[in-house]
Design an enzyme around this catalytic site. Structure first.
Site, PDB file in Angstrom:
ATOM      1  N   LYS A  73      61.205 -13.740  70.478  1.00  0.00           N
ATOM      2  CA  LYS A  73      59.639 -14.430  71.032  1.00  0.00           C
ATOM      3  C   LYS A  73      58.594 -13.533  70.378  1.00  0.00           C
ATOM      4  O   LYS A  73      57.152 -14.771  69.893  1.00  0.00           O
ATOM      5  CB  LYS A  73      59.767 -15.082  72.539  1.00  0.00           C
ATOM      6  CG  LYS A  73      60.381 -16.183  72.747  1.00  0.00           C
ATOM      7  CD  LYS A  73      60.494 -16.454  74.486  1.00  0.00           C
ATOM      8  CE  LYS A  73      61.447 -17.719  74.690  1.00  0.00           C
ATOM      9  NZ  LYS A  73      61.379 -17.994  75.329  1.00  0.00           N
ATOM     10  N   ASN A  94      57.297 -20.136  71.882  1.00  0.00           N
ATOM     11  CA  ASN A  94      58.702 -20.234  71.474  1.00  0.00           C
ATOM     12  C   ASN A  94      58.618 -21.382  70.761  1.00  0.00           C
ATOM     13  O   ASN A  94      59.986 -22.027  70.701  1.00  0.00           O
ATOM     14  CB  ASN A  94      59.267 -20.657  72.965  1.00  0.00           C
ATOM     15  CG  ASN A  94      58.121 -21.590  74.113  1.00  0.00           C
ATOM     16  OD1 ASN A  94      56.928 -22.182  73.185  1.00  0.00           O
ATOM     17  ND2 ASN A  94      59.361 -22.645  74.801  1.00  0.00           N
ATOM     18  N   ASP A 109      56.540 -21.991  77.457  1.00  0.00           N
ATOM     19  CA  ASP A 109      57.278 -21.999  78.731  1.00  0.00           C
ATOM     20  C   ASP A 109      56.651 -22.186  79.658  1.00  0.00           C
ATOM     21  O   ASP A 109      56.800 -23.223  81.229  1.00  0.00           O
ATOM     22  CB  ASP A 109      57.650 -20.603  78.322  1.00  0.00           C
ATOM     23  CG  ASP A 109      59.303 -20.942  77.516  1.00  0.00           C
ATOM     24  OD1 ASP A 109      59.319 -21.568  77.280  1.00  0.00           O
ATOM     25  OD2 ASP A 109      59.349 -19.412  77.374  1.00  0.00           O
ATOM     26  N   GLY A 136      59.055 -10.624  79.660  1.00  0.00           N
ATOM     27  CA  GLY A 136      57.877 -11.898  79.304  1.00  0.00           C
ATOM     28  C   GLY A 136      58.243 -13.305  80.159  1.00  0.00           C
ATOM     29  O   GLY A 136      56.533 -13.344  79.914  1.00  0.00           O
ATOM     30  N   ALA A 137      59.130 -13.276  80.691  1.00  0.00           N
ATOM     31  CA  ALA A 137      59.063 -14.557  80.834  1.00  0.00           C
ATOM     32  C   ALA A 137      58.069 -14.526  82.320  1.00  0.00           C
ATOM     33  O   ALA A 137      57.071 -15.687  83.225  1.00  0.00           O
ATOM     34  CB  ALA A 137      60.208 -14.589  82.020  1.00  0.00           C
ATOM     35  N   LYS A 162      55.026  -1.490  84.111  1.00  0.00           N
ATOM     36  CA  LYS A 162      54.986  -3.166  83.461  1.00  0.00           C
ATOM     37  C   LYS A 162      54.462  -4.116  84.201  1.00  0.00           C
ATOM     38  O   LYS A 162      53.522  -4.841  83.453  1.00  0.00           O
ATOM     39  CB  LYS A 162      56.472  -3.356  83.118  1.00  0.00           C
ATOM     40  CG  LYS A 162      56.968  -2.667  81.562  1.00  0.00           C
ATOM     41  CD  LYS A 162      58.150  -3.121  81.475  1.00  0.00           C
ATOM     42  CE  LYS A 162      59.039  -4.326  81.294  1.00  0.00           C
ATOM     43  NZ  LYS A 162      60.252  -4.027  81.256  1.00  0.00           N
ATOM     44  N   TYR A 228      69.163 -21.468  85.406  1.00  0.00           N
ATOM     45  CA  TYR A 228      69.368 -22.148  85.845  1.00  0.00           C
ATOM     46  C   TYR A 228      71.335 -22.598  85.978  1.00  0.00           C
ATOM     47  O   TYR A 228      71.614 -23.574  87.053  1.00  0.00           O
ATOM     48  CB  TYR A 228      69.169 -24.069  84.913  1.00  0.00           C
ATOM     49  CG  TYR A 228      68.969 -24.004  83.482  1.00  0.00           C
ATOM     50  CD1 TYR A 228      68.902 -22.651  82.913  1.00  0.00           C
ATOM     51  CD2 TYR A 228      70.358 -24.001  83.115  1.00  0.00           C
ATOM     52  CE1 TYR A 228      69.171 -22.582  81.394  1.00  0.00           C
ATOM     53  CE2 TYR A 228      70.479 -23.490  81.204  1.00  0.00           C
ATOM     54  CZ  TYR A 228      70.202 -23.331  80.707  1.00  0.00           C
ATOM     55  OH  TYR A 228      70.742 -23.072  79.407  1.00  0.00           O
ATOM     56  N   GLY A 249      65.386 -23.576  87.312  1.00  0.00           N
ATOM     57  CA  GLY A 249      64.953 -23.523  86.506  1.00  0.00           C
ATOM     58  C   GLY A 249      65.150 -24.053  85.354  1.00  0.00           C
ATOM     59  O   GLY A 249      64.450 -24.998  83.874  1.00  0.00           O
TER      60      GLY A 249
HETATM   61  P1  ATR Z   1      62.067 -11.890  80.159  1.00  0.00           P
HETATM   62  O1  ATR Z   1      61.633 -11.531  78.447  1.00  0.00           O
HETATM   63  O2  ATR Z   1      63.342 -12.454  80.184  1.00  0.00           O
HETATM   64  O3  ATR Z   1      61.807 -12.262  81.572  1.00  0.00           O
HETATM   65  P2  ATR Z   1      62.597  -9.077  79.609  1.00  0.00           P
HETATM   66  O4  ATR Z   1      61.422  -8.521  79.179  1.00  0.00           O
HETATM   67  O5  ATR Z   1      63.315  -8.279  79.673  1.00  0.00           O
HETATM   68  O6  ATR Z   1      63.484 -10.010  80.044  1.00  0.00           O
HETATM   69  O7  ATR Z   1      62.188  -8.314  81.558  1.00  0.00           O
HETATM   70  C1  ATR Z   1      63.235  -8.203  82.611  1.00  0.00           C
HETATM   71  C2  ATR Z   1      63.468  -8.469  83.797  1.00  0.00           C
HETATM   72  O8  ATR Z   1      64.076  -7.750  84.639  1.00  0.00           O
HETATM   73  C3  ATR Z   1      62.540  -7.067  84.224  1.00  0.00           C
HETATM   74  O9  ATR Z   1      61.365  -6.989  85.149  1.00  0.00           O
HETATM   75  C4  ATR Z   1      63.014  -6.163  84.571  1.00  0.00           C
HETATM   76  O10 ATR Z   1      62.753  -4.899  85.672  1.00  0.00           O
HETATM   77  P3  ATR Z   1      62.183  -3.419  84.270  1.00  0.00           P
HETATM   78  O11 ATR Z   1      61.287  -4.081  84.597  1.00  0.00           O
HETATM   79  O12 ATR Z   1      62.042  -3.175  86.021  1.00  0.00           O
HETATM   80  O13 ATR Z   1      63.341  -3.256  83.669  1.00  0.00           O
HETATM   81  C5  ATR Z   1      63.864  -7.096  85.337  1.00  0.00           C
HETATM   82  N1  ATR Z   1      65.029  -6.469  85.400  1.00  0.00           N
HETATM   83  C6  ATR Z   1      66.354  -6.773  84.503  1.00  0.00           C
HETATM   84  N2  ATR Z   1      67.722  -6.388  85.446  1.00  0.00           N
HETATM   85  C7  ATR Z   1      67.187  -6.289  86.508  1.00  0.00           C
HETATM   86  C8  ATR Z   1      68.185  -4.989  87.793  1.00  0.00           C
HETATM   87  N3  ATR Z   1      69.001  -4.391  87.308  1.00  0.00           N
HETATM   88  N4  ATR Z   1      67.184  -4.632  88.528  1.00  0.00           N
HETATM   89  C9  ATR Z   1      65.921  -4.936  88.441  1.00  0.00           C
HETATM   90  N5  ATR Z   1      65.085  -5.351  87.490  1.00  0.00           N
HETATM   91  C10 ATR Z   1      65.889  -5.302  86.516  1.00  0.00           C
END
Ligand code: ATR
Length: 289
Positions: A73, A94, A109, A136-137, A162, A228, A249
């Site tokens: 994306k 998207n 989205d 990203g979401a 982040k 979802y 979702g």
């Molecule tokens: P998306 O585009 O779907 O939002 P992403 O950009 O990879 O996916 O973001 C994933 C999010 O889930 C992040 O906020 C991540 O936390 P970190 O920024 O600290 O990595 C969070 N996340 C994923 N697995 C996690 C876990 N096991 N515990 C806590 N946060 C998690």
């Protein structure tokens, strides 16, 4: 669901890796069927390294449009000719519309989530919201919330930097205050009204996981999970057990598709077709086994 395909058929598809489990073909092909529009939507599996040639190929092959999903994306943006302002702010595309040899990028989205909230009669204006996650979401949810004039946006994430990045983007473009919290700190905040779960925690097959503990929910009115599958994540069952209303979702997934379909075909889909296709979609996803 066999449709007639002939020399005039518009070709649509989903660019992603992987794409095997996508629900998008069902949505778009059923919209085409209901609207009697001669378009077909197929998965377009693009391996890492092939994204630029895939976009060139899509133009050269005169596709009408593609969606773009994980992991492309953001990566796809340099290969597009023009990108809509909202998609630029969100930092992700998207939906691509190919027209006159050019590729135009959009992000549906955020509007898809907004339509899903509206259908559930969830009002954002003036509310204190919490976004769980900062990927990203989360970024598209934050921009949607600021755009809808919420009061404060709290972002809770494991990696605080982040969340700080999203705070910067939102505060540079909107009048909304963004407050970054750790998972420990957020349980002390009592003014949260709507919470959005944007991480993949709790997604099938890890259905027993939740990013928050039971003391997160206190005064919340709505808990929204972007996941979802399963239908009710642990985050949502925890909310329900604490008297909080829940939304998953599936609506966001459906309505982002509706918006993309409208962009590609230059139409506004009649309300009755949207409602009818949505209820068939819910049955397809949750009652088909
Ligand atoms: P998306 O585009 O779907 O939002 P992403 O950009 O990879 O996916 O973001 C994933 C999010 O889930 C992040 O906020 C991540 O936390 P970190 O920024 O600290 O990595 C969070 N996340 C994923 N697995 C996690 C876990 N096991 N515990 C806590 N946060 C998690």
């Amino acid at each position: 669901m066999m449709q007639r395909i002939n020399g005039l058929t518009n070709v649509l598809g989903l660019i992603g890796h992987p794409v095997e489990h996508t629900m998008s073909p069902w949505i778009h092909n059923n919209l085409s069927k209901a609207l009697d529009i001669n378009s077909v939507y197929v998965p377009l599996h693009v391996l890492p390294g092939n994204l630029e040639s895939a976009i060139k190929g899509a133009k050269a092959l005169n596709l009408l449009g593609t969606n773009v999903t994980v992991p492309y994306k953001t990566q796809v943006m340099p290969y597009l000719d023009e990108i809509d302002e909202k998609a630029l702010q969100i930092g992700a595309v998207n939906t691509i519309h190919y027209k006159d040899g050019k590729a135009y990028g959009y992000n549906t989205d955020a509007i898809g989530l907004l339509m899903s909230l509206q259908k559930a009669q969830i009002v954002l204006k003036g509310k204190n919201v919490c976004i769980i996650g900062a990927g990203g979401a989360a970024r598209s949810v934050a921009i949607m919330c600021a755009n809808e004039q919420v009061n404060n946006i709290y972002i809770v994430n494991r990696t605080l930097e982040k969340a700080e990045e999203i705070k910067k983007i939102v505060e540079a473009n909107y009048d909304t205050q963004v407050i970054v919290k750790s998972y420990e700190e957020i349980t002390e905040v009592n003014e949260l009204e709507i919470a959005f779960q944007t991480t993949s925690i709790g997604m099938y097959p890890n259905t027993n996981e939740s990013p928050v503990s039971n003391n997160f929910y206190n005064n919340l009115e709505w808990a929204v999970d972007l996941i979802y599958n399963p239908k009710e994540t642990k985050f949502l069952s925890g909310a329900r057990e604490n008297g909080v209303k829940t939304l998953n979702g599936i609506g966001m997934l459906f309505f982002q598709a509706v918006k993309a379909y409208e962009i590609w075909h230059g139409i506004s889909i009649p309300e009755d077709v949207v409602t009818d296709t949505f209820s068939k979609f819910i049955t397809h996803v949750y009652n088909s086994d």
